[in-house]
Write an enzyme that holds these catalytic residues in place. Sequence first.
Site, PDB file in Angstrom:
ATOM      1  N   TYR A 319      15.640 -50.084  34.532  1.00  0.00           N
ATOM      2  CA  TYR A 319      14.311 -50.566  34.916  1.00  0.00           C
ATOM      3  C   TYR A 319      14.009 -51.877  34.192  1.00  0.00           C
ATOM      4  CZ  TYR A 319       9.167 -50.448  35.438  1.00  0.00           C
ATOM      5  OH  TYR A 319       7.854 -50.743  35.714  1.00  0.00           O
ATOM      6  N   CYS A 320      13.612 -52.905  34.965  1.00  0.00           N
ATOM      7  CA  CYS A 320      13.174 -54.187  34.415  1.00  0.00           C
ATOM      8  C   CYS A 320      14.297 -54.789  33.574  1.00  0.00           C
ATOM      9  CB  CYS A 320      11.865 -53.991  33.644  1.00  0.00           C
ATOM     10  SG  CYS A 320      11.107 -55.509  33.042  1.00  0.00           S
ATOM     11  N   LEU A 321      14.023 -55.166  32.338  1.00  0.00           N
ATOM     12  CA  LEU A 321      15.047 -55.752  31.479  1.00  0.00           C
ATOM     13  C   LEU A 321      16.197 -54.786  31.251  1.00  0.00           C
ATOM     14  CD1 LEU A 321      16.047 -58.016  29.696  1.00  0.00           C
ATOM     15  CD2 LEU A 321      14.478 -57.260  27.904  1.00  0.00           C
ATOM     16  N   LEU A 347      15.820 -51.121  39.165  1.00  0.00           N
ATOM     17  CA  LEU A 347      14.402 -51.006  39.497  1.00  0.00           C
ATOM     18  C   LEU A 347      13.656 -52.230  38.971  1.00  0.00           C
ATOM     19  CD1 LEU A 347      13.931 -47.259  38.445  1.00  0.00           C
ATOM     20  CD2 LEU A 347      14.653 -48.163  40.663  1.00  0.00           C
TER      21      LEU A 347
END
Length: 582
Positions: A319-321, A347
């Site tokens: 997710y994200c980073l 994501l």
Amino acid sequence: MIDVPQTVVPIRAATQPAAPPGPQRTSAADLDRLLHAWQSRFTGGHSPSTASLAFLDWAAHALNAPFETAEFGRTAVEHWQRLARIALGTEALLPLPEGDRRFADPAWSQHPYKLVVQAVLLGEQWCESLVQSPDGMDPGNRRIMGFNTRQFLDMVSPSNWPWFNPEVVAATRATGGRNLIEGFSNLLADKAAARGPAQDDPHFRLGIDVAATPGKVVLRNALMELIQYTPTTPMVGAEPVLIVPAWIMKYYILDLSPGNSMIRWLVGQGRTVFAISWRNPDASMRDTTLDDYRSIGIMAALDAVQAICGPAKVHAAGYCLGGTLLAIAAAAMARDGDAQLASLTLLAAQTDFTEAGELQLFITDDQLDFLGDVMGAQGFLSANQMGGAFQMLRANDLVWSRGIHDYLLGKHDAPNDLMAWNADGTRLPARMHMEYLRGLFLHNDLAEGRFRVGDRPVALADIRLPIFAVGTERDHIAPWRSVFKLHLLNDSALTFVLTSGGHNAGIVSEPGHPRRSFRMRLRAHDGRSPGPDEWRAETAPQDGSWWLAWGDWLAAQSGPPVAPPAMGAALADAPGAYVREH
């Protein structure tokens, strides 16, 4: 229970050269770094020279285009004339820009406030066209000028001043000024909360109300804890799921309240789930690298998962980073012939940063030099400094509208789990953060084949796994068109989902949530890759949660169900110790 080797890999300590004997003189560079750290207290971590250089670029080009610049005097007169016609009723009112909620209350449509609104809209149009007018400006400086102008206009909007805002005037009359007293009390409470531990909301207690999915910490090292969640079904998917969250915030954005916890939902779907909980770094971890997060984080977690679950391959989700890091790890594994992964889920995670949205405004060489001095003095970027940058991207919603609601109208939204998580910020190690900003965000090394793991570069094109990628429609942190660029970097079978909502709410989109929708389409291996807008126009929306589609996708990439694996040797109950660090 299965014992997992506890890989206590030390994070490299901050390295300082040995001081020679005798009195030491502070260098001019050290004094400048201290000055920049002091300046950052008043600039929110932004370099004052970045804004100054953008203004000088604009001014130089405006002065060198005197006839075009003079034309704006005539345009200003036309705007005044148009305002007069609106006041006389001979010209229609200007509509509010889409998403502008400053003047949504019906009181703003009454005289004399409606004329104030029209003056504001005309004035903002004129100012924005003025700063965008000169040809030849550096595109980055043009964006910075436009952004700073927008920030100034948002700040001076009459909606922010109690004597100009009809909502505040009416509330003050109705309550005899009690709204202002309650607003001041809200302000003091928020100031106190900002100085103290973030996660102290009695309504959302860690391990009880949020981050409450039952499980055990089965691995702890210097950078992360690995949580294995207790199975709830008699049979589970043969391949476990490893979740790699961002370390910008705490991992439990994916394990909020029981009703909207993605982790609890996955366990209920018959998945063996592991999740990384990152440590909240302090100044002693200033030299932690981005590759430390890969090696001591993802790779150590994969080894532990396979020690517990046997040789089964792993469905990895980032997710994200955390998704960006997972893509790097997957590319390095593909390069090196490591076949531990069964699939890859990303994501709201960017792999190409050429269209990374308004965050690019803060990523210039000058800004990063300034930020490096700030973090050099602290050893990390604080949660408040990072949160301030995110707030400025949506100042109307997150700063000014909230200030009116909480401090002038004296209201307070009922707390919810997402707000509690958002207040539970983390720090970022100085060296890792600078490597991320320079290597990925500024120079786009990953997408362009220059990012190195070990002594060799990695290529996203090497990944030969089914990929499930999710973008969100209103994402200001990882814009969906930027996330979509993975289509251009890898030709594996790629299922792309565009879901309603923003960076957080679009991902936390549990089944049964009202007014949720998504678009989904498979690009087959070596298939045609449309442009993002073409993709959106050709892909019909579906009502409901994308989680269900992801669950079906995981099932399609999995073998027959098996009995749940034994739990790893427990070091602590979930959610562990690292998530509680402030």
